[in-house]
Design an enzyme around this catalytic site. Structure first.
Site, PDB file in Angstrom:
ATOM      1  N   CYS A  95       0.887  -1.310   0.201  1.00 56.55           N
ATOM      2  CA  CYS A  95      -0.048  -0.090  -0.164  1.00 56.55           C
ATOM      3  C   CYS A  95       1.191   1.295   0.074  1.00 56.55           C
ATOM      4  O   CYS A  95       0.616   2.594  -0.973  1.00 56.55           O
ATOM      5  CB  CYS A  95      -1.275   0.128   1.297  1.00 56.55           C
ATOM      6  SG  CYS A  95      -0.032  -0.471   2.540  1.00 56.55           S
ATOM      7  N   HIS A 170      -2.449   1.384   7.366  1.00 56.14           N
ATOM      8  CA  HIS A 170      -2.292   1.560   6.455  1.00 56.14           C
ATOM      9  C   HIS A 170      -2.319   2.703   5.437  1.00 56.14           C
ATOM     10  O   HIS A 170      -2.362   3.421   6.409  1.00 56.14           O
ATOM     11  CB  HIS A 170      -3.941   1.038   5.777  1.00 56.14           C
ATOM     12  CG  HIS A 170      -4.048   0.869   4.129  1.00 56.14           C
ATOM     13  ND1 HIS A 170      -4.030  -0.211   3.572  1.00 56.14           N
ATOM     14  CD2 HIS A 170      -5.695   1.889   4.014  1.00 56.14           C
ATOM     15  CE1 HIS A 170      -4.606   0.288   2.039  1.00 56.14           C
ATOM     16  NE2 HIS A 170      -5.746   0.851   2.406  1.00 56.14           N
TER      17      HIS A 170
END
Length: 238
Positions: A95, A170
């Protein structure tokens, strides 16, 4: 749950690590990531800020809100004529890489990037394709693989023993469309680009107060969880 065909070691949320990846992919030194230590300033980096990357905990509350929101969004079509370029994430634990790609593929950063570097070639190739073809181009890029492998183990944070192990943080990118001025949240784990409902004025960048309010909303909804950090993509004189 997503099933991935490819797995990477996650990048540490460090401007030094991110910038090293930029260097390996030929990005000009005028484009750099910097830590944002306070949302209300003062800042020791130049404005305008071209993109923001929020590093956040993947809590149950976040996942629940994302699932509700995602019902309203569909995957975007071809990059030609799009207001924003978005990449669906198909590489596990990458990510951070997708946040970098989102930051560089949109807005002023795309103009500064130029046309001669490996990164510029990757973005040019991908941005003209529909999302399902973009993912294959990214997965098949040996230049991206080689550069990423050189920086993935850098930094001071502990890395997973196995690239397939899930991590509890994330990366989400916020960019301003160069076409419409709209603020978008770009996350490869979503169904598509998320229009955050703001049209920023020409003089407003993504660190302007109205954009910052969106970022602060993520922190406030986690009710005291302090595991957040923020990086800005800026243009420095060289």
């Amino acid at each position: 749950m997503s099933i991935y065909r490819k797995h990477f070691i996650p990048l540490e949320s460090s401007p030094d690590v991110f910038n090293e990846l930029l260097d390996l992919l030929g990005v000009l030194p005028s484009l750099r990531f910097e830590d944002v230590l306070a949302l209300d300033g003062p800042h020791d980096f130049p404005r305008p800020v071209l993109a923001l990357i929020l590093v956040m905990p993947t809590t149950d509350g976040y996942e629940s809100r994302k699932a509700v929101e995602d019902v309203r969004y569909e995957e975007s079509g071809s990059g030609l004529g799009e207001d924003i370029v978005w990449y669906k994430q198909t590489i596990n634990n990458a990510c951070g890489l997708y946040a970098i790609l989102h930051a560089l593929s949109n807005g002023v950063a795309l103009d500064v990037l130029g046309t001669q570097s490996p990164m510029a070639n990757i973005i040019k190739d991908c941005s003209s394709r529909p999302p399902d073809e973009r993912v294959l181009a990214l997965e098949d890029s040996t230049e991206l693989d080689d550069a990423y492998a050189k920086v993935a183990l850098q930094g001071t944070s502990r890395v997973p023993d196995n690239a397939e192990d899930e991590v509890d943080f994330h990366y989400v990118c916020f960019v301003k469309s160069q076409n419409s001025g709209r603020l978008y949240e770009l996350d490869g784990d979503r169904r598509g680009p998320v229009d955050r409902g703001l049209v920023l004025e020409p003089e407003e960048d993504v660190l302007a107060p109205r954009s910052v309010n969106v970022v602060q909303g993520y922190m406030e909804r986690e009710q005291g969880n302090m595991n957040f950090s923020l990086m800005a993509l800026v243009r420095r004189e060289t």
